[in-house]
Design a protein around this motif. Structure first.
Motif, PDB file in Angstrom:
ATOM      1  N   PRO B  96       0.785  -1.236   0.000  1.00  0.00           N
ATOM      2  CA  PRO B  96       0.000   0.000   0.000  1.00  0.00           C
ATOM      3  C   PRO B  96       0.820   1.292   0.000  1.00  0.00           C
ATOM      4  N   GLN B  97       2.039   1.249   0.555  1.00  0.00           N
ATOM      5  CA  GLN B  97       2.847   2.465   0.610  1.00  0.00           C
ATOM      6  C   GLN B  97       3.780   2.600  -0.588  1.00  0.00           C
ATOM      7  N   MET B  98       3.609   1.747  -1.581  1.00  0.00           N
ATOM      8  CA  MET B  98       4.419   1.874  -2.796  1.00  0.00           C
ATOM      9  C   MET B  98       3.508   2.341  -3.930  1.00  0.00           C
ATOM     10  N   THR B  99       4.133   2.971  -4.940  1.00  0.00           N
ATOM     11  CA  THR B  99       3.332   3.434  -6.067  1.00  0.00           C
ATOM     12  C   THR B  99       2.892   2.221  -6.901  1.00  0.00           C
ATOM     13  N   ILE B 100       1.936   2.488  -7.801  1.00  0.00           N
ATOM     14  CA  ILE B 100       1.467   1.432  -8.701  1.00  0.00           C
ATOM     15  C   ILE B 100       2.656   0.879  -9.498  1.00  0.00           C
ATOM     16  N   ARG B 101       3.502   1.790  -9.970  1.00  0.00           N
ATOM     17  CA  ARG B 101       4.669   1.363 -10.754  1.00  0.00           C
ATOM     18  C   ARG B 101       5.563   0.433  -9.922  1.00  0.00           C
ATOM     19  N   GLU B 102       5.850   0.859  -8.673  1.00  0.00           N
ATOM     20  CA  GLU B 102       6.706   0.026  -7.811  1.00  0.00           C
ATOM     21  C   GLU B 102       6.060  -1.326  -7.536  1.00  0.00           C
ATOM     22  N   ASP B 140      -4.047   4.083  -1.869  1.00  0.00           N
ATOM     23  CA  ASP B 140      -5.016   5.158  -2.085  1.00  0.00           C
ATOM     24  C   ASP B 140      -6.044   4.826  -3.164  1.00  0.00           C
ATOM     25  N   MET B 141      -5.936   3.632  -3.758  1.00  0.00           N
ATOM     26  CA  MET B 141      -6.884   3.291  -4.828  1.00  0.00           C
ATOM     27  C   MET B 141      -8.101   2.565  -4.246  1.00  0.00           C
TER      28      MET B 141
END
Lengths: 290, 244
Positions: B96-102, B140-141
């Motif tokens: 959850p604390q990583m971006t979609i890309r990560e 956040d999604m």
């Protein structure tokens, strides 16, 4: 003004000491969900290793300090194999008792082996005094601050950009998801423990020359490091580091402005105040329960 | 629908469980590439256990699991991922604390080739919602978007077998349609074998080539999707539909 600057340096040095210990605690808790009560004792062990390398083996400080960090990394491997790997999937009570037991064993072993008399570690940098106008600072303190800044920058970059660092963050955020994408959780557990122990090693290697080395030298440091971890938001490494420096500076300020006698009361009173208004710490996020 | 003669993944008399508890007590079936299989059954029948056993999170105690004709029963999860078996388990399974890309990059953690970026681009073409949010944190999604992300993460290993545990859980009806359409097209376009466990059995069987009913750790019935949907016993016991 000069006094203020001197106290600021003292505060930063104490902050660095707490931060190096707190960073390891926060890593172990944030990534492996293990509260390591023996973490302060790793700092004590590192200070003794440095003492032995200098006073008994006779190495120069420049060789003994890095070797201390290296030996503490090895101690981290042992700690993982003997304690962490056995309790990592057990209930928290078992984890708590086993690290507390290790702490007690380490302190008492140190008393048996070295006696209660404090020992002093010599670093050639202690005698090099840098003259900054009216303020004088020992080169050892400069080394402490530089070493701390460089090591935290390396930790930040490592966690953010390396494959292993990303895997460590992944395990911290969702252990099951980490296993699903093929991250070997035991390997990450080992790496985390080694990094945490190395930071305690760095604390010993850099700071032992400034203070007396003895079996109980880390007890209060450990409590302050715990305070930093809690105030920083449990498991948040950045928060723990910032909080550790805040504690160091607060101590220096209260020593200068009020009295040494009240220093601990002010620091822990401050911690209680922060937690009253921000129960999840300065950088912690609210955790949904249930 | 073309089904390969030799099954891509085959289970023969598989036994598995937790501790002293035996959950699967002899499960046998095979699935071919390009097909969708729905596993249905009551709560506690062993559906999730079955997926975890195929992925290697649980050991095969008896029997055998073979993939592309070779036994994989002794392999751990990492080797199975590398061989081409991926899973999207039930519940939130992202960072959850990583971006979609990560998150998508973490999906390819076991890969070391240089095609990861191209696959990532391919994935955001396939799931356009992810492209818009590539630099936002996964946490956040919405739930449906996270489900899409988790499927895309699993696809980053270019699996030949994809295991999905309750892919429609907690999604809105519109989102459910979208997820099922994606599942069908993944099987047809990419030639994957998809095995899913789904509470929403009617909708799942509609897009399935094969239905497998698990009862008390054993396969009690198998059939094509339409066969299952028309079987009076299955309609009554598992689908909550009136008997025709």
């Amino acid at each position: 003004m000069d006094l203020l600057f001197t106290q600021l340096l003292n505060g930063l040095t104490a902050g660095a000491e707490y931060a190096l210990v707190a960073a390891g605690l926060a890593l172990l808790f944030g990534i492996l969900q293990i509260v390591n009560f023996a973490h302060g004792e790793f700092y004590m062990l590192a200070a003794f290793i440095l003492y032995v390398l200098l006073a008994v083996v006779g190495l120069p400080y420049y060789a003994a300090a890095p070797l201390t960090v290296l030996l503490m990394a090895c101690a981290g491997v042992l700690f993982y194999a003997i304690v962490i790997s056995r309790v990592i999937s057990r209930p928290w009570q078992i984890q708590l008792i086993s690290t507390l037991a290790l702490s007690i064993v380490m302190i008492n072993l140190a008393i048996v082996l070295s006696g209660p008399t404090p020992r002093y570690v010599e670093s050639p940098l202690n005698n090099v005094i840098l003259d900054l106008g009216s303020v004088r600072i020992s080169a050892q303190r400069v080394l402490v601050l530089l070493g701390t800044i460089v090591s935290f920058a390396a930790l930040y970059l490592g966690l953010k950009y390396t494959r292993t660092g990303k895997a460590m963050r992944a395990v911290a955020q969702n252990r099951e998801a980490a296993a699903v994408v093929g991250i070997g959780v035991p390997v990450i557990g080992l790496v985390t423990t080694v990094v945490a122990a190395s930071f305690a090693g760095l604390a010993g290697a850099l700071i032992a020359p400034l203070y007396a080395v003895g079996p109980t030298m880390a007890v209060l440091v450990n409590i302050k490091a715990f305070a930093a971890v809690i105030v920083g938001g449990f498991g948040n490494v950045k928060g723990a580091i910032v909080a550790a420096f805040v504690i160091g500076l607060l101590e220096a300020a209260s020593t200068t402005l009020i009295s040494t006698e009240y220093t601990d009361a002010i620091v822990f009173g401050g911690m209680i105040l922060i937690l009253l208004f921000r129960p999840n710490g300065l950088f912690g996020k609210a955790v949904r329960v249930g | 629908m073309a089904v390969e003669k030799e099954p891509l993944l085959e289970l023969r008399d598989v036994h598995a469980g937790y501790g002293e508890l035996s959950i699967l007590k002899g499960v046998s079936f095979g699935v071919g590439g390009g097909t969708v299989t729905s596993v249905i059954g009551a709560n506690g029948a062993g559906k999730s256990t079955l997926l975890k056993t195929i992925f290697g999170m649980l050991k095969v105690r008896e029997g055998d699991v073979s993939f592309e004709g070779r036994s994989i029963a002794a392999l751990g999860t990492v080797k199975r991922l590398k061989a081409g078996i991926a899973i999207v388990p039930q519940g939130r399974c992202n960072f959850p604390q990583m971006t979609i890309r990560e998150n998508l990059e973490m999906g390819a953690y076991t890969r070391s080739d240089d095609g990861i970026e191209a696959d990532l681009q391919h994935m955001v073409d396939q799931f356009p919602i992810l492209r818009e949010k590539l630099h936002l944190l996964a946490g956040d999604m919405s739930g449906g978007q996270q489900q899409m992300l988790e499927m895309a993460m699993a696809l980053m290993v270019r699996p030949r077998v994809l295991l999905l545990d309750e892919p429609s859980l907690g999604l809105s009806p519109m989102m459910i349609d979208e997820v099922f359409t994606s599942i069908r097209s993944l099987a047809e376009v990419n030639g994957m074998a998809i095995i899913m466990v789904e509470q929403n059995a009617v909708q799942a069987l509609k897009i399935s080539d094969l239905g497998v009913v698990i009862e008390l750790g054993r396969v009690s019935a198998t059939g094509t999707g339409p066969e299952m949907l028309n079987d009076p016993d299955i309609r009554k016991a598992y689908l909550g539909l009136p008997v025709i």
